[in-house]
Design an enzyme around this catalytic site. Sequence first.
Site, short mmCIF file in Angstrom:
data_model
loop_
_atom_site.label_atom_id
_atom_site.label_comp_id
_atom_site.label_asym_id
_atom_site.label_seq_id
_atom_site.Cartn_x
_atom_site.Cartn_y
_atom_site.Cartn_z
N ASP A 113 0.86 -1.18 0.00
CA ASP A 113 0.00 0.00 0.00
C ASP A 113 0.89 1.23 0.00
O ASP A 113 1.60 1.49 0.97
CB ASP A 113 -0.90 -0.02 1.24
CG ASP A 113 -1.93 1.09 1.25
OD1 ASP A 113 -1.77 2.06 0.49
OD2 ASP A 113 -2.89 1.00 2.03
N ASP A 313 -1.65 6.32 -6.16
CA ASP A 313 -2.07 5.38 -5.12
C ASP A 313 -2.26 4.00 -5.73
O ASP A 313 -2.92 3.85 -6.76
CB ASP A 313 -3.36 5.86 -4.47
CG ASP A 313 -3.86 4.90 -3.41
OD1 ASP A 313 -3.07 4.57 -2.50
OD2 ASP A 313 -5.02 4.46 -3.49
#
Length: 432
Positions: A113, A313
């Site tokens: 992440d 992201d």
Amino acid sequence: MRSLLFSVAIILFFPVAQCLTPKCDTRDRGSTLQILHVNSPCSPFRTKSLLSWEHSVLQMQSKDYSRLQYLSSLVAGRSIAPIASGRTITQNPTYIVRAKIGTPSQTLLMAVDTSNDAAFVPCAGCVGCSSSAAFNPSLSSSFKPLPCGAPQCSQVPNPNCGVTTTCGYNTTYGNSAISATLAQDNVTLAIDSIVGYTFGCIRTSTGTSLPAQGLLGLGRGPLSLVTQSSSLYQSTFSYCLPSYKSNNFTGSLRLGPNIQPKRIKTSPLLRNPRRSSLYYVNLMAIRVGRRVVNIPPSAFTFDPTTGAGTVFDSGTVFTSLVKPAYTAVRDEFRRRMGNATISTLGGFDTCYTVPVTVPTITFMFSGMNVTLPQDNFLIRSTAGTTSCLAMAGAPDNVNSVLNVIASFQQQNHRILIDVPNSKLGVAREACS
């Protein structure tokens, strides 16, 4: 119609040539890790049954909506749990890598992440965790819980030292509430060993967002992999995400400056103290085909106070643009299609059953342009009869000021993060 929608779902979530045997025995080597999509044939977390296209789109929308809520919570300094009406929302990151923890080592497939910092893993006996593999601290001779006085204890949210001298903390991830003990142990990535890595050993969990075997944070904060391994990797890494249509469904995560591409276009990284984990860049304009779209500059303005701006992201699936930017891009896309009939599929509001004539979409950043081919901005049915623009407008009141360059648009590109030189690079690379 339902059979057509079903065929679209197949091309999104499952490899084109399932009859071929995927190469699942690829080993991590040097400082390069194999990165898997969770629905890869090589992943133990692969969805076992085919969903209807309508359900698949709803699931993706829910995932992204939950993800945007999570990103929004980072600037607010508080936890925001998504609210669903009659359905489950999941927010797990989409890609996983192998990590070995402890002495002797125990192998876990941890989610990566780029917008999160502290690593956490489910520990043996965790209440509410997945039935998948868990880390057993009692089997590791190098495992060490951290005391309340350790400096790392002040770097986790909601530290709890009321009962014992061991640092415990509570946090949320997506719609999961987590209770963990802060600890250290040795972590091995490919052949590289990181001694005394700090992470959360999860004791209890509620909700559905927790990655089954834990999470490895690649953000910019003090407890992230980027920071904790800075002496080894110089806070530099890159990744290439595989296409959803790939049979192998695997890409790579490269750690350290020595194995990065030497010739790559870059844009300066911007730092937001209120969202210290996120990788902000300066998006200046968007071009559809050869035309620069008329978008108000305020749609791209970087503002640390409100969190406005543009980030890369890995955990969001489809690029989300603030409403003025998305509407302008969508309208120019539609203009290029002339009088072709527009339809919708799930959450995609611009779909066609004729060949799409828009060859490229270009994101124009400070210092670099990133031109996306159709595979990075169109979702197509297996038969090629339906194509949809694979972007969306930011949801109202949920990160409505943030542009997110998401994983579908990043596929088959090498994304370089170079924190010491404060730059983000992008280069085309067929890594599927």
